[in-house]
Design an enzyme around this catalytic site. Structure first.
Site, PDB file in Angstrom:
ATOM      1  N   SER A  45      48.593  36.670  41.017  1.00 36.19           N
ATOM      2  CA  SER A  45      47.173  36.323  40.974  1.00 36.19           C
ATOM      3  C   SER A  45      46.284  37.453  40.483  1.00 36.19           C
ATOM      4  O   SER A  45      45.197  37.204  39.955  1.00 36.19           O
ATOM      5  CB  SER A  45      46.710  35.881  42.359  1.00 36.19           C
ATOM      6  OG  SER A  45      47.029  36.863  43.337  1.00 36.19           O
ATOM      7  N   HIS A 249      40.775  39.538  46.383  1.00 29.83           N
ATOM      8  CA  HIS A 249      41.145  39.555  44.970  1.00 29.83           C
ATOM      9  C   HIS A 249      39.982  40.132  44.158  1.00 29.83           C
ATOM     10  O   HIS A 249      38.826  40.061  44.589  1.00 29.83           O
ATOM     11  CB  HIS A 249      41.478  38.147  44.466  1.00 29.83           C
ATOM     12  CG  HIS A 249      42.839  37.674  44.868  1.00 29.83           C
ATOM     13  ND1 HIS A 249      43.093  37.141  46.109  1.00 29.83           N
ATOM     14  CD2 HIS A 249      44.024  37.658  44.200  1.00 29.83           C
ATOM     15  CE1 HIS A 249      44.378  36.814  46.194  1.00 29.83           C
ATOM     16  NE2 HIS A 249      44.963  37.125  45.049  1.00 29.83           N
TER      17      HIS A 249
END
Length: 269
Positions: A45, A249
């Site tokens: 990711s 993230h």
């Protein structure tokens, strides 16, 4: 006047007019620069761009704002295959992402290892449970990183080199999440934040070591994320978000300001 000179002069005039009318000439007829190398972006990711938005698909959440897409848009590679996928582990890279690699591939980027080490479960425990539960989870993950992850990384790196023998391969690490000693940081305790940062450093050191052993370049994104960690006041990382999969993230700024410069530098060394 000599007829041959008249003819030559007329030809020169005609050529000048032709150049003026058509825009042709040496400056315009020079060959265009060759396209950049065929580029394949692999990984999890952090490479697909979760957290950056502008997703091109639902399953893998590949983002137009992820560093691979940004690099490809700026450099015009001969081809661009974007197979990085949210949630990918080393086994997923081996089983699902390597097909675009060929002998003509010139550049490969890759981030993987965090999910193998239980990144999501560890952060869940640290957010929801007490200090000791968080530390226990980090200890378990760290033991895995030291003892089992190196062989898994080797398997991926060997496969990449076998399929793309002439490619420059750039392996990207993960940023530390928290600004050190952030007294005004709301949420996780200083004990948890310190342990999380130390675990990220361990993960990066193992990844960097295995990359170097295969002759790959390693991109240390802590050089660019410094000052942009959580609790810095200018974070390039999400904290806990909804949807929850974007938590911890990089933001779009983290991709463009944190990952892209590091990859660009390593890709041209």
């Amino acid at each position: 006047m000599n007829v041959h000179r008249l003819t030559g002069a007329a030809s020169a005039v005609a050529l000048t007019v032709l150049i003026a009318l058509t825009g042709t000439g040496a400056a315009h007829s020079a060959p265009r620069p060759a396209a950049g190398p065929a580029y394949v972006a692999l990984g999890d990711s952090y490479s697909s761009g979760v957290g950056a938005g502008s997703y091109q698909d639902d399953a893998c959440k590949r983002s137009a704002k992820a560093y691979p897409a940004l690099w490809a848009a700026a450099h015009g590679p001969a081809s661009f295959a974007f197979t990085a996928c949210s949630g990918a582990r080393t086994g997923d890279v081996l089983g699902k992402q390597l097909a675009p690699l060929t002998a003509s591939t010139g550049l490969v980027s890759l981030s993987v290892g965090g999910n193998d080490a239980g990144f999501s479960d560890t952060m869940t425990a640290c957010v929801l449970d007490d200090d000791q539960a968080c530390l226990d989870k980090i200890d378990t993950a760290s033991a895995f990183v030291r003892t089992q992850l190196p062989a898994r990384l080797d398997a991926v790196y060997d496969a990449v080199r076998s399929r793309a023998p002439r490619a420059r391969v750039v392996v990207l690490g993960y940023p530390r999440f928290y600004r050190p000693a952030a007294d005004d940081c709301v949420g996780l305790s200083e004990t948890k934040r310190t342990a999380i940062n130390e675990a990220a450093d361990l993960l990066d050191s193992v990844i960097a070591g295995r990359a170097a052993a295969h002759g790959f370049s390693y991109g240390d994104v802590n050089t660019t994320f410094k000052g942009h960690e959580l609790c810095s006041g200018s974070a390039w990382l999400h904290s806990v978000t909804f949807p929850v999969d974007e938590s911890y993230h990089p933001t779009a700024g983290g991709q463009s300001g944190g990952y892209l410069p590091v990859f660009t530098s390593a890709a041209t060394r």
